[in-house]
Design a protein around this motif. Structure first.
Motif, PDB file in Angstrom:
ATOM      1  N   TYR A   1     -34.437 -20.822 -45.105  1.00 52.46           N
ATOM      2  CA  TYR A   1     -35.825 -20.431 -45.305  1.00 52.46           C
ATOM      3  C   TYR A   1     -35.847 -18.923 -45.489  1.00 52.46           C
ATOM      4  O   TYR A   1     -35.258 -18.194 -44.692  1.00 52.46           O
ATOM      5  CB  TYR A   1     -36.683 -20.805 -44.085  1.00 52.46           C
ATOM      6  CG  TYR A   1     -36.683 -22.285 -43.826  1.00 52.46           C
ATOM      7  CD1 TYR A   1     -37.678 -23.093 -44.345  1.00 52.46           C
ATOM      8  CD2 TYR A   1     -35.668 -22.877 -43.073  1.00 52.46           C
ATOM      9  CE1 TYR A   1     -37.676 -24.467 -44.120  1.00 52.46           C
ATOM     10  CE2 TYR A   1     -35.649 -24.242 -42.859  1.00 52.46           C
ATOM     11  CZ  TYR A   1     -36.655 -25.025 -43.381  1.00 52.46           C
ATOM     12  OH  TYR A   1     -36.641 -26.372 -43.173  1.00 52.46           O
ATOM     13  N   LEU A   2     -36.517 -18.460 -46.522  1.00 49.25           N
ATOM     14  CA  LEU A   2     -36.692 -17.037 -46.751  1.00 49.25           C
ATOM     15  C   LEU A   2     -38.055 -16.653 -46.199  1.00 49.25           C
ATOM     16  O   LEU A   2     -39.079 -17.178 -46.642  1.00 49.25           O
ATOM     17  CB  LEU A   2     -36.616 -16.709 -48.246  1.00 49.25           C
ATOM     18  CG  LEU A   2     -36.964 -15.273 -48.634  1.00 49.25           C
ATOM     19  CD1 LEU A   2     -35.955 -14.301 -48.029  1.00 49.25           C
ATOM     20  CD2 LEU A   2     -37.027 -15.133 -50.137  1.00 49.25           C
ATOM     21  N   LEU A   3     -38.051 -15.769 -45.210  1.00 50.62           N
ATOM     22  CA  LEU A   3     -39.302 -15.311 -44.616  1.00 50.62           C
ATOM     23  C   LEU A   3     -39.644 -13.944 -45.180  1.00 50.62           C
ATOM     24  O   LEU A   3     -38.797 -13.052 -45.220  1.00 50.62           O
ATOM     25  CB  LEU A   3     -39.178 -15.216 -43.096  1.00 50.62           C
ATOM     26  CG  LEU A   3     -38.876 -16.510 -42.356  1.00 50.62           C
ATOM     27  CD1 LEU A   3     -38.708 -16.244 -40.864  1.00 50.62           C
ATOM     28  CD2 LEU A   3     -39.963 -17.526 -42.589  1.00 50.62           C
ATOM     29  N   GLU A   4     -40.866 -13.789 -45.600  1.00 50.66           N
ATOM     30  CA  GLU A   4     -41.379 -12.502 -46.049  1.00 50.66           C
ATOM     31  C   GLU A   4     -42.697 -12.255 -45.343  1.00 50.66           C
ATOM     32  O   GLU A   4     -43.624 -13.059 -45.456  1.00 50.66           O
ATOM     33  CB  GLU A   4     -41.558 -12.484 -47.569  1.00 50.66           C
ATOM     34  CG  GLU A   4     -40.245 -12.478 -48.315  1.00 50.66           C
ATOM     35  CD  GLU A   4     -40.414 -12.414 -49.826  1.00 50.66           C
ATOM     36  OE1 GLU A   4     -41.548 -12.609 -50.321  1.00 50.66           O
ATOM     37  OE2 GLU A   4     -39.405 -12.191 -50.501  1.00 50.66           O
ATOM     38  N   VAL A   5     -42.754 -11.174 -44.596  1.00 51.50           N
ATOM     39  CA  VAL A   5     -43.941 -10.778 -43.845  1.00 51.50           C
ATOM     40  C   VAL A   5     -44.447 -11.943 -42.973  1.00 51.50           C
ATOM     41  O   VAL A   5     -45.626 -12.254 -42.944  1.00 51.50           O
ATOM     42  CB  VAL A   5     -45.063 -10.252 -44.784  1.00 51.50           C
ATOM     43  CG1 VAL A   5     -46.109  -9.488 -43.978  1.00 51.50           C
ATOM     44  CG2 VAL A   5     -44.519  -9.386 -45.893  1.00 51.50           C
ATOM     45  N   GLY A   6     -43.506 -12.618 -42.323  1.00 52.00           N
ATOM     46  CA  GLY A   6     -43.854 -13.677 -41.389  1.00 52.00           C
ATOM     47  C   GLY A   6     -44.233 -15.012 -41.989  1.00 52.00           C
ATOM     48  O   GLY A   6     -44.662 -15.912 -41.280  1.00 52.00           O
ATOM     49  N   HIS A   7     -44.085 -15.154 -43.305  1.00 56.95           N
ATOM     50  CA  HIS A   7     -44.427 -16.418 -43.958  1.00 56.95           C
ATOM     51  C   HIS A   7     -43.220 -16.941 -44.725  1.00 56.95           C
ATOM     52  O   HIS A   7     -42.408 -16.161 -45.238  1.00 56.95           O
ATOM     53  CB  HIS A   7     -45.601 -16.224 -44.935  1.00 56.95           C
ATOM     54  CG  HIS A   7     -46.875 -15.890 -44.244  1.00 56.95           C
ATOM     55  ND1 HIS A   7     -47.200 -14.617 -43.836  1.00 56.95           N
ATOM     56  CD2 HIS A   7     -47.906 -16.684 -43.868  1.00 56.95           C
ATOM     57  CE1 HIS A   7     -48.379 -14.629 -43.250  1.00 56.95           C
ATOM     58  NE2 HIS A   7     -48.834 -15.876 -43.251  1.00 56.95           N
TER      59      HIS A   7
ATOM     60  N   ALA B   1     -37.931 -22.192 -49.414  1.00 60.19           N
ATOM     61  CA  ALA B   1     -37.256 -23.114 -48.506  1.00 60.19           C
ATOM     62  C   ALA B   1     -36.476 -24.111 -49.329  1.00 60.19           C
ATOM     63  O   ALA B   1     -36.878 -24.472 -50.435  1.00 60.19           O
ATOM     64  CB  ALA B   1     -38.260 -23.834 -47.617  1.00 60.19           C
ATOM     65  N   GLY B   2     -35.342 -24.539 -48.809  1.00 56.70           N
ATOM     66  CA  GLY B   2     -34.559 -25.554 -49.494  1.00 56.70           C
ATOM     67  C   GLY B   2     -33.141 -25.598 -48.980  1.00 56.70           C
ATOM     68  O   GLY B   2     -32.797 -24.942 -47.995  1.00 56.70           O
TER      69      GLY B   2
END
Length: 129
Positions: free
Chosen positions: A100-106, A110-111
């Motif tokens: 999962y790639l999180l950017e600014v908490g979101h 995903a994959g």
């Protein structure tokens, strides 16, 4: 209980042989990589169902980073569930099943690791390709 502890300690030393060599040394005096291995070994002593690792490669030399990720791979292959928070995208995508790639908490992406490796966003921004 002592037998369980002794068995787990032997298991930890088998997975982290450097710690067996350093077993009489105070943990705070170990190298950064050895301290990381010690922290992982300690976490695994109780046979947890989930191992959480936060930036296991932070501040480590590239060779030591590879050793730590190799150990994490071996642990995962034994059936442990491992959740890793890591900025070293290339290394972690070679290790994990899902990412999962999180950017600014979101969650931005995903994959599967393979899907994220092929993502143009990941390739351009994080892998330099």
């Amino acid at each position: 209980m002592r037998r369980f502890f002794a068995e787990r300690l032997d298991w930890a030393y088998d997975h982290f042989p450097r710690l067996r060599e350093r077993r009489h040394q105070v943990a705070g005096t170990l190298s950064g990589g050895e301290q990381q291995m010690c922290a992982i070994a300690r976490a695994l002593m109780s046979k947890p169902r989930l191992l959480l690792l936060d930036e296991p490669s932070a501040g480590l030399a590239p060779l030591v980073v590879q050793q730590v990720f190799d150990l994490v791979r071996a642990i995962a292959e034994e059936g442990y569930t491992v959740l890793i928070v890591e900025q070293n995208v290339q290394q972690v995508l070679d290790l994990v099943d899902r990412a999962y790639l999180l950017e600014v908490g979101h969650i931005a992406l995903a994959g599967s690791a393979g899907e994220l490796k092929q993502s143009e966003v990941i390739r351009r921004s994080y892998l330099g390709l």
